[in-house]
Write a protein that holds these residues in place. Structure first.
Motif, short mmCIF file in Angstrom:
data_model
loop_
_atom_site.label_atom_id
_atom_site.label_comp_id
_atom_site.label_asym_id
_atom_site.label_seq_id
_atom_site.Cartn_x
_atom_site.Cartn_y
_atom_site.Cartn_z
N GLU A 187 -1.00 1.05 6.70
CA GLU A 187 0.15 0.20 7.03
C GLU A 187 0.80 0.56 8.36
N PRO A 209 0.87 -1.19 0.00
CA PRO A 209 0.00 0.00 0.00
C PRO A 209 0.90 1.23 0.00
N PRO A 210 0.34 2.42 -0.23
CA PRO A 210 1.19 3.63 -0.19
C PRO A 210 1.83 3.75 1.19
N MET A 211 3.09 4.17 1.21
CA MET A 211 3.84 4.15 2.46
C MET A 211 3.95 5.55 3.06
N ARG A 212 4.19 5.55 4.35
CA ARG A 212 4.41 6.79 5.10
C ARG A 212 5.61 6.55 6.00
N GLU A 227 8.55 9.57 -0.39
CA GLU A 227 7.18 9.20 -0.80
C GLU A 227 6.92 9.55 -2.25
#
Lengths: 77, 602
Positions: B236, A72-75, B445
């Motif tokens: 996440e 999934p998109p990461m942070r 990002e």
């Protein structure tokens, strides 16, 4: 043609499949998104895809035998 | 009380004088809380040339406008001071409950100066503020200190910010803890507390915090909560916490390995999130948090809340440590003695490389993880070779050489992202006011994990400037990094908690103003653009694996990109803010004049 890929899903995506599936069935020419759609991943969910270690797109087409990792998109932090 | 209380506790440890002073409303309007307010208070009367470990240095603890309200993920506590590690301003924030507790005690900020005669702690509640003896806690770790302070205060609800032996011994990268496993203090805030004989700060509150319109505040907070999906069970950071980044950095070739000689690590699957989750006993959240990123792990020898990604990267792959248990052990010891895990791991990695290259024998090599555990303790207590490690990589390299692989910026060790795989991260590292830091901007990002080409400087200065302005505003409003809230929504949250009608542009200007104020502090402390540089390794050595294989960061182009960065910031070609820019940002006249005088006389 039926073939397989090595599919690894990370973090929240793991609820759609086992974390690692070494023989995940696909059709030659499937896109990563099509494979994930069949697993129930929402079609609008942003994804980060690596195929054989290379940054790829969800629209990338698969031939079989690839190692496909999807995050999934990461942070960070 | 209003969300901005307008009160600060001034504590002079030398004289023992404690007084409550007003904070002008203008400061809240211009700098809000936390990072911004702390910077403003520090600038008020601290000479940037002050010796960081002298009684004249100040420790400024600040809460935020949103802390203690219904808004999620917004109750952190910040500390700003002049860093003994870098000589720059440094500030950081800590989770847990202390940020909200300070508001409930009736204060926005605490400013501590001087030096106590004996080891002491500060106790604060709405009715009293006292400097009390902590002599019996000399050399005691942060875990036990917190328990003992609660006993001494006779109140288990007291929130404690505890300094460890590393801070008492003034190790230059010592930090402080709260609630056992939350840490703050990159840049050596623990050492500053140690220099003041301040063992802990204990806060207890029971007052309330009002917002202008509770109904509207609840509505906006709920809407943004849902819109940003911070309670999404698939987020996440919720499912895994930061260890998920191990896999990501490995795939992207960013995972520091053998002191940044490589960007991929053979043993990464032994220390990734899946591995950590095998021994996860619980998840843990801070005050008002909907995410609960904290992982509480039980290792074979010790337990820990963590390890966070940075700890895994610097105390794992970067020292060639593929043992989950040993990472947990190192993390737990660092938390207890009060060491920054990023700097501790980086210093040990440097010592390992120096030893392996035969440049100086520190008695430790890559993969010698048992020795690394011992080294952490030795550094904290400055025993034997640990006394050398306690200097940090910059001072070690000044003494023994190896500057090109002493992985720091301005003396602060670089965190867990190799910028050769995300070039804008290099710009972020060198321009961050406190030194090698990943918190001022996180362009990874957009690059390594986004749509931008990671291996070009094209458009990156602009990216980094925008991210920094936004982050500085966000952290001043007190919002946690893991709520990816953009400036427009920050403005909405600020409007319903502080009052008024704020816009995204105004929020970004607040961030830019704070960024510039920190920059002129550093300039007046003696820094300029010549200090905005990366270790030579990133320019001279290609990575050998992963997506950035055969890639290094061309130095000339990097310098050119920094010139572009300065131009976009409205600074001169030496990286110094122009007077016009400071005035346009609304920086107070007295600071502009102080800076102008410095420039004229330096």
């Amino acid at each position: 043609m039926k073939t397989t890929i090595h599919l690894k899903l990370y973090a929240g995506l793991q609820k759609y499949a086992s974390a690692s599936d070494d023989n995940h069935p696909i059709e030659t020419g499937d896109s990563v998104r099509e494979v994930l759609n069949r697993l129930g991943v929402p079609p609008d969910k942003p994804l980060l895809v690596f195929i054989n270690g290379n940054r790829s797109k969800a629209t990338s087409l698969l031939q079989g035998e690839e190692l496909v990792k999807v995050f999934p998109p990461m942070r960070g932090g | 009380m209003n969300s901005f209380i307008g009160k600060m506790l001034n504590v002079d440890l030398t004289s023992g004088k404690i007084e409550t002073v007003s904070i002008p409303t203008e400061w809240a309007e211009k700098y809000t809380g936390q990072k911004g307010l702390g910077t403003r208070i520090l600038m008020e009367d601290l000479d940037p040339k002050t010796d960081p470990l002298s009684p004249q240095n100040k420790i400024v603890m600040t809460s935020s406008i949103m802390a203690g309200t219904i808004v999620s993920c917004s109750a952190k506590l910040a500390i700003a001071t002049k860093s003994p590690q870098t000589g720059t301003i440094t500030d950081g924030s800590i989770g847990g409950h202390a940020g909200a507790e300070l508001k409930y005690a009736g204060y926005d900020a605490i400013c501590i100066s001087g030096k106590a005669e004996e080891l002491s702690y500060l106790y604060l509640d709405p009715d009293k503020a006292e400097i009390r003896s902590a002599a019996e806690l000399k050399g005691v770790g942060t875990f036990e200190t917190e328990i003992r302070i609660k006993e001494m205060a006779g109140d288990p609800q007291v929130k404690v910010l505890a300094n460890g032996p590393a801070g008492e011994n003034q190790v230059l990268f010592s930090c402080i803890s709260t609630e056992r496993y939350r840490q703050l203090g990159r840049g050596g805030i623990g050492a500053v507390m140690g220099s003041k004989n301040l063992k802990a700060v204990a806060i207890r509150g029971w007052l309330d915090v009002h917002v202008p319109d509770m109904k509207e505040c609840l509505k906006v907070a709920k809407e943004l909560h849902a819109a940003d999906k911070i309670d999404d069970a698939e987020y996440e950071i919720y499912t895994d916490g930061t260890p998920i980044l191990v896999d990501f950095s490995q795939e992207s070739g960013l995972l520091p390995t053998d002191n940044f000689q490589e960007g991929t690590f053979e043993g990464f699957e032994k220390i990734n999130s899946a591995s950590m989750k095998e021994v996860r006993a619980a998840k843990k959240a801070c005050f008002s948090c909907a995410i609960a990123c904290g992982n509480y792990l039980k290792g074979s020898k010790s337990d820990v809340e963590g390890p966070e990604y940075e700890t895994i990267a610097l105390c794992g792959s970067s020292i060639r440590n593929d043992s989950r248990d040993r990472i947990i052990e190192i993390n737990s010891i660092c938390d207890d003695v009060g060491l920054d895990t990023i700097s501790a791991g980086a210093v040990i990695a440097y010592m390992m490389e120096m030893t392996e290259k035969g440049l100086h024998d520190f008695g430790i090599r890559f993969g010698e993880t048992e020795k690394a555990v011992e080294m952490v303790r030795k550094i904290a207590f400055k025993e034997g070779v640990g006394a050398e490690g306690a200097m940090g990589t910059k001072k070690l390299a000044d003494k023994y050489g190896g500057a090109e692989f002493a992985m720091h910026v301005k003396g602060m060790e670089i965190p867990g992202y190799d910028p050769r795989g995300s070039w804008a991260m290099g710009l972020a590292y060198v321009s961050a006011p406190r030194g090698g830091c990943h918190m001022s901007a996180y362009p990874i990002e957009a690059e390594a994990w986004g749509d931008l080409d990671p291996y070009t400087y094209e458009g990156k200065a602009d990216l980094v400037v925008g991210l920094q302005n936004s982050q500085f505003a966000k952290f001043s409003m007190g919002v946690c990094d893991f709520w990816p809230v953009a400036s427009d929504n920050l403005a909405k949250l600020y409007s319903v908690t502080y009052g008024g009608k704020w816009t995204a542009e105004e929020v970004d200007i607040i961030g830019e103003r704070i960024f510039n104020l920190q920059r002129i502090f550093n300039i007046m402390a003696g820094f300029d653009g010549g200090d905005d540089k990366l270790p030579g390794r990133f320019h001279q050595e290609n990575l050998k694996s992963g997506p950035p294989k055969d890639i290094s960061m061309p130095e000339e182009a990097f310098m050119k990109s920094m010139q572009e960065y300065y131009r976009l910031r409205g600074w001169d070609d030496k990286g110094k803010p122009t007077l016009e820019k400071l005035k346009a940002l609304g920086v107070e006249d007295r600071f502009v004049q102080q800076y102008e005088t410095y420039l004229a006389t330096s």
